[in-house]
Design a protein around this motif. Structure first.
Motif, PDB file in Angstrom:
ATOM      1  N   ASP A   1       0.793  -1.235   0.000  1.00  0.00           N
ATOM      2  CA  ASP A   1       0.000   0.000   0.000  1.00  0.00           C
ATOM      3  C   ASP A   1       0.823   1.282   0.000  1.00  0.00           C
ATOM      4  O   ASP A   1       0.345   2.326  -0.457  1.00  0.00           O
ATOM      5  CB  ASP A   1      -0.937   0.025   1.220  1.00  0.00           C
ATOM      6  N   ASN A   2       2.042   1.211   0.532  1.00  0.00           N
ATOM      7  CA  ASN A   2       2.809   2.445   0.701  1.00  0.00           C
ATOM      8  C   ASN A   2       4.061   2.517  -0.159  1.00  0.00           C
ATOM      9  O   ASN A   2       4.849   3.461  -0.030  1.00  0.00           O
ATOM     10  CB  ASN A   2       3.207   2.620   2.175  1.00  0.00           C
ATOM     11  N   GLY A   3       4.266   1.521  -1.008  1.00  0.00           N
ATOM     12  CA  GLY A   3       5.399   1.568  -1.930  1.00  0.00           C
ATOM     13  C   GLY A   3       6.714   1.144  -1.319  1.00  0.00           C
ATOM     14  O   GLY A   3       7.781   1.512  -1.827  1.00  0.00           O
TER      15      GLY A   3
ATOM     16  N   GLU B   1      12.503   5.506   2.544  1.00  0.00           N
ATOM     17  CA  GLU B   1      12.127   4.330   1.752  1.00  0.00           C
ATOM     18  C   GLU B   1      11.159   4.683   0.633  1.00  0.00           C
ATOM     19  O   GLU B   1      10.597   3.790   0.002  1.00  0.00           O
ATOM     20  CB  GLU B   1      11.496   3.264   2.655  1.00  0.00           C
ATOM     21  N   GLY B   2      10.902   5.963   0.393  1.00  0.00           N
ATOM     22  CA  GLY B   2      10.010   6.362  -0.701  1.00  0.00           C
ATOM     23  C   GLY B   2       8.548   6.076  -0.425  1.00  0.00           C
ATOM     24  O   GLY B   2       7.765   5.877  -1.367  1.00  0.00           O
ATOM     25  N   LEU B   3       8.149   6.051   0.828  1.00  0.00           N
ATOM     26  CA  LEU B   3       6.765   5.726   1.191  1.00  0.00           C
ATOM     27  C   LEU B   3       5.828   6.884   0.857  1.00  0.00           C
ATOM     28  O   LEU B   3       6.216   8.049   0.869  1.00  0.00           O
ATOM     29  CB  LEU B   3       6.660   5.414   2.682  1.00  0.00           C
ATOM     30  N   SER B   4       4.551   6.551   0.611  1.00  0.00           N
ATOM     31  CA  SER B   4       3.532   7.561   0.335  1.00  0.00           C
ATOM     32  C   SER B   4       2.205   7.106   0.946  1.00  0.00           C
ATOM     33  O   SER B   4       2.064   5.965   1.386  1.00  0.00           O
ATOM     34  CB  SER B   4       3.369   7.777  -1.173  1.00  0.00           C
TER      35      SER B   4
ATOM     36  N   CYS C   1      10.141   6.837  10.407  1.00  0.00           N
ATOM     37  CA  CYS C   1       9.603   7.013   9.055  1.00  0.00           C
ATOM     38  C   CYS C   1      10.163   8.286   8.413  1.00  0.00           C
ATOM     39  O   CYS C   1       9.531   8.867   7.535  1.00  0.00           O
ATOM     40  CB  CYS C   1       8.083   7.126   9.085  1.00  0.00           C
ATOM     41  N   ASN C   2      11.306   8.735   8.875  1.00  0.00           N
ATOM     42  CA  ASN C   2      11.853  10.000   8.408  1.00  0.00           C
ATOM     43  C   ASN C   2      12.088  10.029   6.896  1.00  0.00           C
ATOM     44  O   ASN C   2      12.476   9.030   6.289  1.00  0.00           O
ATOM     45  CB  ASN C   2      13.185  10.294   9.114  1.00  0.00           C
ATOM     46  N   ILE C   3      11.864  11.197   6.339  1.00  0.00           N
ATOM     47  CA  ILE C   3      12.137  11.499   4.919  1.00  0.00           C
ATOM     48  C   ILE C   3      11.389  10.546   3.996  1.00  0.00           C
ATOM     49  O   ILE C   3      11.973   9.664   3.347  1.00  0.00           O
ATOM     50  CB  ILE C   3      13.648  11.505   4.605  1.00  0.00           C
ATOM     51  N   ASN C   4      10.087  10.706   3.959  1.00  0.00           N
ATOM     52  CA  ASN C   4       9.231   9.980   3.036  1.00  0.00           C
ATOM     53  C   ASN C   4       8.179  10.953   2.511  1.00  0.00           C
ATOM     54  O   ASN C   4       8.340  12.173   2.641  1.00  0.00           O
ATOM     55  CB  ASN C   4       8.596   8.774   3.736  1.00  0.00           C
ATOM     56  N   GLY C   5       7.112  10.426   1.943  1.00  0.00           N
ATOM     57  CA  GLY C   5       6.041  11.268   1.447  1.00  0.00           C
ATOM     58  C   GLY C   5       4.708  10.927   2.067  1.00  0.00           C
ATOM     59  O   GLY C   5       3.662  11.043   1.422  1.00  0.00           O
ATOM     60  N   LEU C   6       4.732  10.534   3.313  1.00  0.00           N
ATOM     61  CA  LEU C   6       3.512  10.102   3.993  1.00  0.00           C
ATOM     62  C   LEU C   6       2.572  11.274   4.247  1.00  0.00           C
ATOM     63  O   LEU C   6       3.006  12.370   4.636  1.00  0.00           O
ATOM     64  CB  LEU C   6       3.865   9.436   5.324  1.00  0.00           C
TER      65      LEU C   6
ATOM     66  N   VAL D   1      10.221  15.200   8.109  1.00  0.00           N
ATOM     67  CA  VAL D   1      10.212  15.397   6.647  1.00  0.00           C
ATOM     68  C   VAL D   1       9.223  14.448   5.971  1.00  0.00           C
ATOM     69  O   VAL D   1       9.585  13.454   5.330  1.00  0.00           O
ATOM     70  CB  VAL D   1      11.614  15.243   6.015  1.00  0.00           C
ATOM     71  N   ASN D   2       7.957  14.733   6.173  1.00  0.00           N
ATOM     72  CA  ASN D   2       6.873  14.059   5.479  1.00  0.00           C
ATOM     73  C   ASN D   2       5.833  15.109   5.112  1.00  0.00           C
ATOM     74  O   ASN D   2       6.152  16.304   5.086  1.00  0.00           O
ATOM     75  CB  ASN D   2       6.292  12.946   6.352  1.00  0.00           C
ATOM     76  N   SER D   3       4.605  14.693   4.851  1.00  0.00           N
ATOM     77  CA  SER D   3       3.559  15.635   4.444  1.00  0.00           C
ATOM     78  C   SER D   3       2.325  15.488   5.326  1.00  0.00           C
ATOM     79  O   SER D   3       1.194  15.608   4.860  1.00  0.00           O
ATOM     80  CB  SER D   3       3.184  15.391   2.975  1.00  0.00           C
ATOM     81  N   LEU D   4       2.531  15.264   6.619  1.00  0.00           N
ATOM     82  CA  LEU D   4       1.417  15.096   7.541  1.00  0.00           C
ATOM     83  C   LEU D   4       0.758  16.439   7.842  1.00  0.00           C
ATOM     84  O   LEU D   4       1.430  17.417   8.165  1.00  0.00           O
ATOM     85  CB  LEU D   4       1.892  14.490   8.858  1.00  0.00           C
TER      86      LEU D   4
END
Length: 496
Positions: free
Chosen positions: A56-58, A97-100, A116-121, A139-142
């Motif tokens: 689900d999260n890539g 890990e490139g998660l979204s 979960c640092n530095i992803n696109g969650l 560094v995500n998009s919460l």
């Protein structure tokens, strides 16, 4: 994240068993590699959570068998408990890990550490992770983050997201909190009495109460909109950064353990560091300081007091100084920096980096001096005041000046360029009051005086009502004369 220790079953000595193991190893190598074991060696529900993250999260890991019999060799970011069977995930490292999308780890109920640092969650569900002690989601998009169920949380790092609110009232065990670089306008940390390191910088926080955080060792509240900060209860603090706010004053007299103070880019007019004898770094540049006494700060190695209103500075006691910047003040001569040239660290070539003197400002410091003549006298309703020119109290700095008024009666106005106050009193009575009159110079320096505004009264009785009294008096006189004449000619009896 500690490297996962694989458990391997001992091999039987029979040739049949050895052959079977060889075939199994070959088959697994074709599937990306796994750590083999009996079904149930790893908790199946925990395996399902990580498999779902892959789907689900890539997450670019290999899917594991659903029965928990083995885990792929690329699951290096997972640490399991040491139980013989049914091992639970206790640490999960998904760094970069490139998660979204939305990450749901709520099923990992034994999880203590999550990175979960530095992803696109865009969302995170940790609602059932009650054992969680450390959460890193920098560094995500919460836009939201619910940590209300994580009552054992000791460290929360959620910097560089898009959080507009953050409720940490249930996280009473928090010791480390970094929520910098978000969109917070308010933050309540009154319940987090165990906090030792707190960073809420680069938000839009207008008010911050740290009076209950008496264990604080470091505080960074820079780049907010704070008009004041009370650190009198934070006596253990060694590093304070309150730079780039709207502070007009700062009291650090109780912070005797303070080693590093950064209060640059505010509007501080006075700064007393005489009690801060442990200071090694002081950055107070870009303020409104007219004087600075650092004679008690003998451990200072770095002092930047540039871009203030200093006319002199004495550093003769600061023999440990290796960096000094006094540029952008009103210091007329280098000799007005007393003791600088005698410091052990002073460059042999004179004022060259890291000892900076030039350029200095021309003229004198910007001042706004009050005068009784700037007060608005009392008067009657509906009357205009005589114009009051406050520009005579302004001097120094850089022209042109600008003027404005705050917290005064609505009927008063000030000319932005001339400083002339005008106004017509209202038609209703008003009590005496005050008004703040501000002046800015061309560099943005501001100074304020407070003027008195006299009361507005109704017109006195001898004013508008006087004509009526005169009219009544005249009528009375005429009536008296008429009565007298009537008596003479009509009422008085005639003599026979």
């Amino acid at each position: 994240m500690r490297e996962h220790k694989r458990r391997w079953k001992g091999a039987a000595l029979s040739l049949m068993t050895v052959a079977l193991l060889a075939v199994t190893a070959y088959a697994l190598s074709d599937q990306g590699g796994t750590a083999a074991g009996a079904a149930g060696d790893y908790n199946a529900s925990d395996v399902a959570v990580i498999n779902a993250i892959i789907d689900d999260n890539g997450l670019g890991w290999t899917l594991a068998p659903a029965d928990g019999s083995s885990i792929p060799s690329d699951w290096t970011g997972v640490e399991w408990s040491t139980a013989a069977t049914g091992k639970r995930v206790v640490e999960l490292d998904l760094y970069f890990e490139g998660l979204s999308g939305k990450l749901d780890v709520s099923g990992l109920t034994d999880l203590e550490y999550l990175n979960c640092n530095i992803n696109g969650l865009t969302a995170l569900d940790v609602s059932k992770n009650t054992k969680l002690k450390e959460l890193d989601i920098v560094v995500n998009s919460l836009s939201t983050l619910d940590v209300s169920k994580n009552v054992n949380l000791e460290s929360l790092y959620c910097a560089s997201n898009s959080l507009s609110t953050l409720d940490v009232s249930k996280n009473v065990n928090l010791e480390f909190l970094d929520c910098s670089y978000n969109d917070l306008t308010a933050l309540d940390v009154s319940k987090n009495t165990k906090l030792t390191d707190f960073d809420c910088s680069d938000n839009g926080i207008a008010s911050l109460d740290v009076s209950k955080n008496t264990s604080l060792v470091t505080l960074d509240c820079s780049y907010n909109t704070l008009a004041m900060i009370d650190v009198s209860k934070n006596v253990l603090i060694i590093a304070l950064d309150c730079s780039n706010n709207d502070l007009a004053a700062l009291d650090v007299s109780k912070n005797t353990a303070l080693e590093r103070l950064y209060c640059n880019y505010n509007g501080i007019a006075t700064l007393d560091v005489s009690k801060n004898t442990e200071l090694t770094r002081l950055n107070c540049y870009n303020n409104d300081l007219a004087a600075l006494d650092v004679s008690k700060n003998v451990k200072l190695t770095e002092l930047d007091c540039s871009n203030n209103d200093l006319v002199s500075l004495d550093v003769s006691a600061n023999v440990a100084l290796g960096y000094l910047n006094v540029s952008g003040n009103y210091i007329a001569a280098k000799t007005d920096v007393v003791g600088a040239s005698s410091l052990p660290g002073f460059p042999a070539g004179g004022w060259v980096a890291p000892f900076r003197f030039d350029p200095q400002k021309d003229g004198t410091p910007f001042k706004f001096t009050d005068s009784a003549g700037f007060d608005v006298p009392a008067g009657v309703v509906g009357s205009a005041i005589s114009p009051i020119n406050v520009s005579g109290g302004v001097s120094g700095g850089e022209t042109p000046y600008k003027y404005y008024m705050k917290n005064g009666p609505a009927w008063l106005a000030i000319d932005e360029s001339t400083g002339v106050i005008t106004g017509t009193r209202p038609t209703d009575a008003e009590a005496a009051s005050t008004a703040e009159v501000w002046a800015d110079d061309h560099t943005g320096k501001s100074n304020m005086i407070t003027i008195s505004v006299g009361e507005v009264t109704e017109a006195p009785a001898s004013g508008g009502g006087g004509g009526n009294m005169v009219f009544i008096a005249v009528v009375a006189v005429v009536a008296a004369l008429a009565l007298a004449m009537a008596y003479v000619f009509v009422i008085r009896p005639r003599r026979p």
